[in-house]
Design a protein around this motif. Structure first.
Motif, short mmCIF file in Angstrom:
data_model
loop_
_atom_site.label_atom_id
_atom_site.label_comp_id
_atom_site.label_asym_id
_atom_site.label_seq_id
_atom_site.Cartn_x
_atom_site.Cartn_y
_atom_site.Cartn_z
N ARG A 294 0.84 -1.21 0.00
CA ARG A 294 0.00 0.00 0.00
C ARG A 294 0.87 1.26 0.00
NH1 ARG A 294 -3.88 1.77 5.08
NH2 ARG A 294 -4.41 3.86 4.30
N TRP A 295 1.84 1.35 0.91
CA TRP A 295 2.69 2.54 0.98
C TRP A 295 3.55 2.67 -0.27
CZ3 TRP A 295 1.29 6.04 4.13
CH2 TRP A 295 0.68 5.71 5.35
N GLU A 296 3.90 1.55 -0.86
CA GLU A 296 4.67 1.59 -2.09
C GLU A 296 3.85 2.19 -3.23
OE1 GLU A 296 7.97 1.03 -4.56
OE2 GLU A 296 7.73 0.97 -2.37
N VAL A 297 2.57 1.87 -3.28
CA VAL A 297 1.68 2.43 -4.30
C VAL A 297 1.55 3.94 -4.11
CG1 VAL A 297 -0.69 2.47 -5.15
CG2 VAL A 297 0.39 0.28 -4.59
N ILE A 298 1.35 4.35 -2.85
CA ILE A 298 1.23 5.80 -2.56
C ILE A 298 2.51 6.52 -2.96
CG2 ILE A 298 1.01 7.49 -0.71
CD1 ILE A 298 -0.82 5.52 0.74
N ARG A 299 3.66 5.90 -2.62
CA ARG A 299 4.94 6.52 -2.96
C ARG A 299 5.08 6.70 -4.46
NH1 ARG A 299 9.86 5.32 -4.66
NH2 ARG A 299 9.30 3.13 -5.00
N LYS A 300 4.67 5.69 -5.23
CA LYS A 300 4.77 5.77 -6.69
C LYS A 300 3.83 6.84 -7.25
CE LYS A 300 6.33 1.04 -7.52
NZ LYS A 300 6.03 -0.27 -8.14
N PHE B 50 5.32 10.18 -6.49
CA PHE B 50 6.46 10.38 -7.38
C PHE B 50 6.01 10.73 -8.79
CE2 PHE B 50 9.72 8.62 -10.29
CZ PHE B 50 10.78 9.42 -9.89
N LEU B 51 4.95 10.07 -9.27
CA LEU B 51 4.42 10.34 -10.60
C LEU B 51 3.84 11.76 -10.69
CD1 LEU B 51 3.72 9.30 -13.43
CD2 LEU B 51 1.56 8.42 -12.49
N VAL C 137 4.19 17.51 -12.32
CA VAL C 137 4.28 18.92 -11.91
C VAL C 137 5.59 19.53 -12.42
CG1 VAL C 137 4.51 20.50 -9.96
CG2 VAL C 137 2.80 18.68 -9.91
N PHE C 138 6.68 18.78 -12.26
CA PHE C 138 7.98 19.26 -12.73
C PHE C 138 7.96 19.48 -14.24
CE2 PHE C 138 12.14 18.38 -14.61
CZ PHE C 138 12.92 19.30 -13.96
N GLY C 139 7.36 18.53 -14.97
CA GLY C 139 7.30 18.65 -16.43
C GLY C 139 6.49 19.86 -16.87
N VAL C 140 5.34 20.08 -16.20
CA VAL C 140 4.50 21.24 -16.55
C VAL C 140 5.24 22.54 -16.26
CG1 VAL C 140 2.41 22.50 -15.94
CG2 VAL C 140 2.32 20.02 -16.22
N CYS C 141 5.89 22.61 -15.09
CA CYS C 141 6.64 23.83 -14.73
C CYS C 141 7.79 24.08 -15.70
CB CYS C 141 7.18 23.71 -13.31
SG CYS C 141 5.92 23.74 -12.03
#
Length: 224
Positions: free
Chosen positions: A1-7, A10-11, A16-20
């Motif tokens: 579960r925490w691994e899914v949230i982390r991914k 991260f995604l 956000v980085f790409g848009v900025c």
């Protein structure tokens, strides 16, 4: 579960980085295109300082348009003038002001060039434009010409005018403004400069209230 949230987090961060990154790139690329466009236009215009004395008393009979204006009118019929702030060596590089001035006369589109370039294309830098109430022609000239332009962070457009306030040497090197209509070139001596509220906030002096004056006394009252 925490691994899914982390991914997922991260995604989202990557998106956000790409848009900025895209927005930043687009901003600077647009500014680059604008500088290139106006540099090309400036190549069509001689130093107005050399023409000022020759055209100070224009011939109103045939209303002969200045040669460079014929070229610029063919590019954009909204052009009404050209402005330069030269230094003592006859260069506009330090001031950054070497631009055409356009105008929309209808109130509903008065701010069109706030975010459109000289070709009428969307652009952050816009184009220097004359207040829609003003007249700048061979036969008539408003008593108070109001020219709008952005303070661009790269110093283009009116980005360097703040130097008049923060650097006294800047005025010593750039005391004159050369303003061309389609038919004549006029020389203006700068006598004052100040920061004004560009929005609708409280202001000690609403410089846009007056575009014409009924008498010389009214003019000097405004100037004082």
């Amino acid at each position: 579960r925490w691994e899914v949230i982390r991914k997922i987090v991260f995604l989202i961060a990557i998106i956000v980085f790409g848009v900025c990154a895209f927005l930043i790139f687009n901003f600077y690329y647009e500014n680059f295109k604008s500088r290139h466009l106006y540099n090309e236009i400036a190549k069509e215009v001689p130093m107005l300082e050399d023409l000022a004395d020759e055209t100070e008393e224009p011939t109103l009979v045939d209303e002969q348009m200045l040669p460079y204006m014929e070229t610029l009118v063919a590019m954009n019929p909204d052009i009404v003038g050209y402005i330069q702030i030269p230094d003592k060596n006859g260069s506009c590089k330090d001031s950054g002001v070497d631009y055409p001035i356009v105008q929309k006369r209808d109130e509903w589109e008065k701010d069109f060039y706030l975010d459109h370039n000289f070709r009428g294309e969307p652009a952050n830098a816009g184009t220097l434009y004359l207040d829609y109430r003003n007249v700048l022609s061979s036969r008539e000239r408003s008593g108070n010409l109001i020219i709008y332009g952005h303070e661009m962070i790269d110093g283009s457009m009116f980005g360097k005018l703040k130097n008049y306030v923060v650097d006294s040497y800047f005025y010593e090197s750039h005391p004159l403004v050369l303003l061309s209509s389609r038919y004549e070139v006029s020389t203006y001596k700068i006598f004052g400069y100040y920061y004004a509220d560009g929005g609708a906030g409280e202001c000690d002096f609403y410089y846009t209230d007056k575009t014409d004056f009924g008498s010389e006394d009214e003019f000097y009252e405004y100037v004082n």
